[in-house]
Design a protein around this motif. Sequence first.
Motif, mmCIF file in Angstrom:
data_model
loop_
_atom_site.group_PDB
_atom_site.id
_atom_site.type_symbol
_atom_site.label_atom_id
_atom_site.label_comp_id
_atom_site.label_asym_id
_atom_site.label_seq_id
_atom_site.Cartn_x
_atom_site.Cartn_y
_atom_site.Cartn_z
ATOM 1 N N ALA A 1 2.105 6.500 2.391
ATOM 2 C CA ALA A 1 0.904 7.261 2.748
ATOM 3 C C ALA A 1 1.046 7.961 4.089
ATOM 4 O O ALA A 1 0.258 8.856 4.408
ATOM 5 C CB ALA A 1 -0.305 6.332 2.771
ATOM 6 N N GLU A 2 2.042 7.605 4.869
ATOM 7 C CA GLU A 2 2.291 8.286 6.138
ATOM 8 C C GLU A 2 2.563 9.775 5.941
ATOM 9 O O GLU A 2 2.312 10.575 6.842
ATOM 10 C CB GLU A 2 3.510 7.670 6.833
ATOM 11 C CG GLU A 2 3.281 6.324 7.452
ATOM 12 C CD GLU A 2 4.523 5.876 8.203
ATOM 13 O OE1 GLU A 2 4.419 5.704 9.435
ATOM 14 O OE2 GLU A 2 5.582 5.704 7.583
ATOM 15 N N ILE A 3 3.098 10.161 4.788
ATOM 16 C CA ILE A 3 3.535 11.544 4.606
ATOM 17 C C ILE A 3 2.447 12.444 4.040
ATOM 18 O O ILE A 3 2.653 13.643 3.871
ATOM 19 C CB ILE A 3 4.802 11.599 3.712
ATOM 20 C CG1 ILE A 3 4.508 11.101 2.288
ATOM 21 C CG2 ILE A 3 5.911 10.774 4.320
ATOM 22 C CD1 ILE A 3 4.277 12.166 1.272
ATOM 23 N N LEU A 4 1.287 11.916 3.730
ATOM 24 C CA LEU A 4 0.238 12.702 3.083
ATOM 25 C C LEU A 4 -0.162 13.934 3.902
ATOM 26 O O LEU A 4 -0.099 13.916 5.135
ATOM 27 C CB LEU A 4 -1.006 11.835 2.874
ATOM 28 C CG LEU A 4 -0.934 10.768 1.786
ATOM 29 C CD1 LEU A 4 -2.142 9.853 1.863
ATOM 30 C CD2 LEU A 4 -0.832 11.397 0.400
ATOM 31 N N ASN B 1 0.761 -4.867 2.925
ATOM 32 C CA ASN B 1 1.986 -4.335 3.527
ATOM 33 C C ASN B 1 2.003 -2.832 3.293
ATOM 34 O O ASN B 1 1.620 -2.370 2.216
ATOM 35 C CB ASN B 1 3.222 -4.985 2.882
ATOM 36 C CG ASN B 1 3.339 -6.454 3.218
ATOM 37 O OD1 ASN B 1 2.983 -6.879 4.304
ATOM 38 N ND2 ASN B 1 3.830 -7.243 2.281
ATOM 39 N N PHE B 2 2.450 -2.101 4.272
ATOM 40 C CA PHE B 2 2.416 -0.646 4.167
ATOM 41 C C PHE B 2 3.812 -0.126 3.862
ATOM 42 O O PHE B 2 4.740 -0.295 4.648
ATOM 43 C CB PHE B 2 1.843 -0.037 5.448
ATOM 44 C CG PHE B 2 0.416 -0.449 5.667
ATOM 45 C CD1 PHE B 2 -0.613 0.220 5.030
ATOM 46 C CD2 PHE B 2 0.106 -1.548 6.463
ATOM 47 C CE1 PHE B 2 -1.932 -0.173 5.202
ATOM 48 C CE2 PHE B 2 -1.204 -1.947 6.641
ATOM 49 C CZ PHE B 2 -2.228 -1.262 6.008
ATOM 50 N N VAL C 1 0.843 -1.193 0.000
ATOM 51 C CA VAL C 1 0.000 0.000 0.000
ATOM 52 C C VAL C 1 0.881 1.247 0.000
ATOM 53 O O VAL C 1 1.799 1.376 0.811
ATOM 54 C CB VAL C 1 -0.944 0.019 1.217
ATOM 55 C CG1 VAL C 1 -1.819 1.262 1.195
ATOM 56 C CG2 VAL C 1 -1.795 -1.246 1.241
ATOM 57 N N GLN C 2 0.612 2.153 -0.921
ATOM 58 C CA GLN C 2 1.393 3.375 -1.086
ATOM 59 C C GLN C 2 0.439 4.476 -1.533
ATOM 60 O O GLN C 2 -0.763 4.240 -1.707
ATOM 61 C CB GLN C 2 2.488 3.139 -2.123
ATOM 62 C CG GLN C 2 1.954 2.623 -3.448
ATOM 63 C CD GLN C 2 3.030 1.989 -4.311
ATOM 64 O OE1 GLN C 2 3.747 2.702 -4.990
ATOM 65 N NE2 GLN C 2 3.142 0.665 -4.264
ATOM 66 N N ILE C 3 0.945 5.656 -1.755
ATOM 67 C CA ILE C 3 0.069 6.763 -2.128
ATOM 68 C C ILE C 3 -0.708 6.441 -3.397
ATOM 69 O O ILE C 3 -1.913 6.740 -3.506
ATOM 70 C CB ILE C 3 0.872 8.068 -2.302
ATOM 71 C CG1 ILE C 3 1.461 8.494 -0.958
ATOM 72 C CG2 ILE C 3 -0.023 9.176 -2.854
ATOM 73 C CD1 ILE C 3 2.352 9.733 -1.029
#
Length: 397
Positions: free
Chosen positions: A324-327, A314-315, A289-291
């Motif tokens: 996606a943590e940085i969104l 998996n992230f 999982v990604q942006i």
Amino acid sequence: MMSSLVNEKTFCTLPFVHICNQMDGKMKACCHAEGIIRDDQGEPFDILKGHTFKDAYESEYMHSLRRNLLNGIQDERCNLCWKHESLGFRSKRIHDGNRYLEKTLDRIKTNSLAFKPLSWDIKLGSNCNLKCRMCDSITSTALMAESISQGWEDKEAGLAYSKATSDLLKFPKFFEELKMIIPYAEEIYFLGGEPTLIKSHLSLLDFAIETSAAKNMTVRWSTNLSFFDDRFIDRAAQFKNVIIDCSVDGYAEISEYIRPPSKWEKTNATIDRIKEKLPNAIIKVVCTVQIYSIFEIEKLVDWCSHKKLWLVLNFLDSPKYLSAEILPQKMKHALIEKYRELPGLHYKRLIQWLQGPEDLVRWRHFLAETKKFDLIRKNDFFHLVPDNFRHFFSDDV
């Protein structure tokens, strides 16, 4: 209940029973470990230089890791597992610890820590036909070729690297050591690059079959499915268990965007053929999982449910600008609201991953890299974003 011999808060079986390597020939304690295994002089153990897994296993680097995990010390080399556990995820340490715990404890009790690996995580080489957005030229010959053509890599050095690492089984010590330790293995796991492009590992499967080791062994692949044909299916049928990790990072067009030049139609057809020919195989759809994939992950969840496939999310943690943590915080809030309405553990874990601060520097990096690659590959990610999320993006995408 874990034995009093070990501290259950930190203990992991993998340093005692596992082998793992990188595409460049360096060796690691496991695929999640930070850093590579080094000798007393700080030099890496390296398949390309003729080193063996036994050399690495018996090093002080590995002895110190085993001591720390036995004695309750959260070794920094295992930071990814500590991070996952702090978020409430089931880490690799916990998952694999349950699988090999009894035999590992028996080895510790009897002080029998000879090199007899039960579990393999073997990257066969960098040969790969795809140019996945979160991957790099070290891992994929297709990406190396693109990097050279764009002037991002030195041509001579890049071609030399790909030639050296495209098939690691051509290094005799590596091949012979894998063959030698087949009798100990409970699970042999092949990755790439794309492992089905590296046909030399078929002879290892044949050896396991001929010696009857396959009858007590799990064979596992991580594959993009481009070349998983009857040569692999027929051999897999002779093993005790079969696990196929299908690398699929989104549904339909998103999958094709992230993993060019893969085709969704072929992915579907190959999975159907595997299900037909290997009805007892465990088929996992493994999604990083990604942006690029996070806006409509429910489509992949529903597709897997319809096809009765085991989905693993998996992230992505690296490269960080794709995580996606940085969104931006407003976008995260909208995603959390969306997925909070959907039932299931997948969405709960996704929401957990979205907690935390935004990173606008990396967000701008994401926008710039997306624009750059879209121009080169004649893509347009912005038009794959659902209408209700497009307003979060700048006009620069």
